[in-house]
Scaffold this active site. Sequence first.
Site, mmCIF file in Angstrom:
data_model
loop_
_atom_site.group_PDB
_atom_site.id
_atom_site.type_symbol
_atom_site.label_atom_id
_atom_site.label_comp_id
_atom_site.label_asym_id
_atom_site.label_seq_id
_atom_site.Cartn_x
_atom_site.Cartn_y
_atom_site.Cartn_z
ATOM 1 N N ASP A 60 -2.568 -10.939 -1.685
ATOM 2 C CA ASP A 60 -2.997 -10.134 -0.412
ATOM 3 C C ASP A 60 -4.975 -9.594 -0.845
ATOM 4 O O ASP A 60 -5.210 -9.258 -1.904
ATOM 5 C CB ASP A 60 -2.412 -8.601 -0.229
ATOM 6 C CG ASP A 60 -2.458 -8.719 1.300
ATOM 7 O OD1 ASP A 60 -2.176 -8.601 1.876
ATOM 8 O OD2 ASP A 60 -3.965 -7.439 1.115
ATOM 9 N N HIS A 104 0.664 -1.370 -0.005
ATOM 10 C CA HIS A 104 0.013 -0.048 0.120
ATOM 11 C C HIS A 104 0.847 1.459 -0.018
ATOM 12 O O HIS A 104 0.032 2.518 -0.465
ATOM 13 C CB HIS A 104 -1.046 0.336 0.866
ATOM 14 C CG HIS A 104 -1.529 -1.066 1.370
ATOM 15 N ND1 HIS A 104 -2.687 -0.831 0.295
ATOM 16 C CD2 HIS A 104 -2.480 -1.975 2.090
ATOM 17 C CE1 HIS A 104 -3.751 -2.205 0.255
ATOM 18 N NE2 HIS A 104 -3.230 -2.781 1.575
ATOM 19 N N TYR A 116 -3.219 -11.713 9.243
ATOM 20 C CA TYR A 116 -3.259 -11.263 10.771
ATOM 21 C C TYR A 116 -3.666 -12.321 11.795
ATOM 22 O O TYR A 116 -3.837 -12.282 12.798
ATOM 23 C CB TYR A 116 -4.366 -10.028 10.383
ATOM 24 C CG TYR A 116 -3.458 -9.324 9.286
ATOM 25 C CD1 TYR A 116 -2.145 -8.717 9.465
ATOM 26 C CD2 TYR A 116 -3.996 -9.240 8.279
ATOM 27 C CE1 TYR A 116 -1.945 -7.625 8.812
ATOM 28 C CE2 TYR A 116 -3.564 -8.204 7.069
ATOM 29 C CZ TYR A 116 -2.685 -7.616 7.585
ATOM 30 O OH TYR A 116 -1.935 -6.832 7.129
ATOM 31 N N ASP A 141 -4.194 -12.988 4.373
ATOM 32 C CA ASP A 141 -4.603 -12.853 4.544
ATOM 33 C C ASP A 141 -6.713 -12.656 3.994
ATOM 34 O O ASP A 141 -8.145 -12.243 4.196
ATOM 35 C CB ASP A 141 -4.624 -11.114 4.979
ATOM 36 C CG ASP A 141 -4.391 -10.187 3.849
ATOM 37 O OD1 ASP A 141 -4.450 -10.626 2.767
ATOM 38 O OD2 ASP A 141 -4.465 -9.048 3.656
ATOM 39 N N HIS A 196 -6.371 -7.287 0.223
ATOM 40 C CA HIS A 196 -6.142 -5.983 -0.488
ATOM 41 C C HIS A 196 -5.996 -5.459 -1.388
ATOM 42 O O HIS A 196 -4.732 -6.422 -1.598
ATOM 43 C CB HIS A 196 -5.963 -5.337 0.660
ATOM 44 C CG HIS A 196 -6.846 -5.250 1.446
ATOM 45 N ND1 HIS A 196 -5.572 -5.876 2.983
ATOM 46 C CD2 HIS A 196 -7.780 -4.925 2.209
ATOM 47 C CE1 HIS A 196 -6.611 -6.616 3.879
ATOM 48 N NE2 HIS A 196 -8.179 -5.895 3.748
HETATM 49 C C1 SP5 Z 1 -1.026 -4.930 4.283
HETATM 50 C C2 SP5 Z 1 -2.554 -4.978 4.306
HETATM 51 O O1 SP5 Z 1 -3.109 -6.116 4.707
HETATM 52 N N1 SP5 Z 1 -2.868 -4.188 4.875
HETATM 53 C C3 SP5 Z 1 -4.168 -4.328 5.434
HETATM 54 C C4 SP5 Z 1 -4.590 -2.806 5.015
HETATM 55 C C5 SP5 Z 1 -6.019 -1.913 5.628
HETATM 56 N N2 SP5 Z 1 -6.599 -2.787 6.973
HETATM 57 C C6 SP5 Z 1 -7.879 -1.263 6.557
HETATM 58 C C7 SP5 Z 1 -8.387 -1.575 8.407
HETATM 59 C C8 SP5 Z 1 -9.629 -1.735 8.142
HETATM 60 C C9 SP5 Z 1 -10.704 -1.177 10.154
HETATM 61 N N3 SP5 Z 1 -9.597 -3.126 10.539
HETATM 62 C C10 SP5 Z 1 -10.667 -2.863 12.101
HETATM 63 C C11 SP5 Z 1 -9.383 -3.953 12.819
HETATM 64 C C12 SP5 Z 1 -9.257 -3.473 14.182
HETATM 65 N N4 SP5 Z 1 -8.310 -2.896 14.626
HETATM 66 ZN ZN ZN Z 2 -4.288 -6.463 2.953
#
Ligand code: SP5
Ligand code: ZN
Length: 357
Positions: free
Chosen positions: A208, A172, A337, A298, A210
């Site tokens: 990934d 990202h 995660y 993920d 995302h």
């Molecule tokens: C590298 C990668 O997988 N980055 C992930 C970015 C997306 N994260 C979005 C998170 C949205 C809110 N998550 C809430 C969980 C509470 N900790």
């Molecule tokens: Zn991700």
Amino acid sequence: MSQYAVPVVWSPETRRHDPRHEVWVGVPTEGTERADRVDAILDALRHRGHQLVEATPQPDDAMLAVHDVELVEFLRTAAARWAEGPYADLVGQERVVPYLFPTPAMTAGLPARPAVAIHADAGRFAYDTMTLVGPGTWEAARSAVDCAIQAAQLVSEGAGLAYALCRPPGHHATWSGFGGSCYLNNAAVAAAVLRQYGGLKVGIVDLDAHQGNGTASIFYDRADVLYGSVHVDPGAGWFPHVVGYADETGTGPGAGATRNLPLPEGTGDGPWLAAVAELAGWVKDAGCDRLVVSLGVDAAADDPESPLQVTAAGYREAGRLLGATGLPAVAVQEGGYHLATLGGLVAAYLEGHAASL
Ligand code: SP5
Ligand code: ZN
């Protein structure tokens, strides 16, 4: 047991980034991009007999080929600048959190300057509030880059597959911005190194959950690095929200050199693997001679950060499909995660990929 010991390039320095929490919708929530992800992955790979290689400090040139030096200098100095400010005493915040974002909505055509106060200046580089910079963040992110560089060197020297245990992740991170738990774009650096060592055309396949908006944007106008991603549909309300749609296919010399394959929430192995196969065929048919895999796990069913439903067998098959391209490949760790299954998912991917070598 793997029949092929994959070089696993890692660094203990990558444990030094400890964000503790991310600020999401205005509240601190427990951070999911935790330092013990490194050990979860290491343990799984060690048990399967892969070859651990500890990274050493590498030069900056490949990193500066994909990042603005101003971003790099901000990340290198931000934790110390914050510590010099009043934030710990004033509000108990020990990590850099942006307070405003000087986007065109604010500057609106005026000749904006860098803010003097770091809580405001952070918004020049940070594009979200989730991706905090604290003591150790720079050291970890820079060491993750070293892992990516060395894995790409091993592949350039003849390894069929090398794995970079990068943490924090990178896909990202854009030319001049950080967000999405990412600071420096490890996969983009790996692609730059493969080019430095004689690769003519590099294909990046991003698994990934995302879309990797950072990697996509860095190479959006380039014909020598292809970017293809399979991910949860941003149109269903998922990060990175504003990009990652199927009609984004590249621009200028890079027209046609980007593919985005968004999938609905709940998608499992069948359609996900069909998309992976599509991307594997695409990079092969386009004449790529090197491959970078942005290996986020993920997309797995039990991951807390995405609604995709891929299994470990799915990741193994994804490895087989990408290994079957025959392209020398660097796999770079991205997201993933769920600590209990994270290592097994990475191991499954590498096992599938190595079986095709
Ligand atoms: C590298 C990668 O997988 N980055 C992930 C970015 C997306 N994260 C979005 C998170 C949205 C809110 N998550 C809430 C969980 C509470 N900790
Ligand atoms: Zn991700």
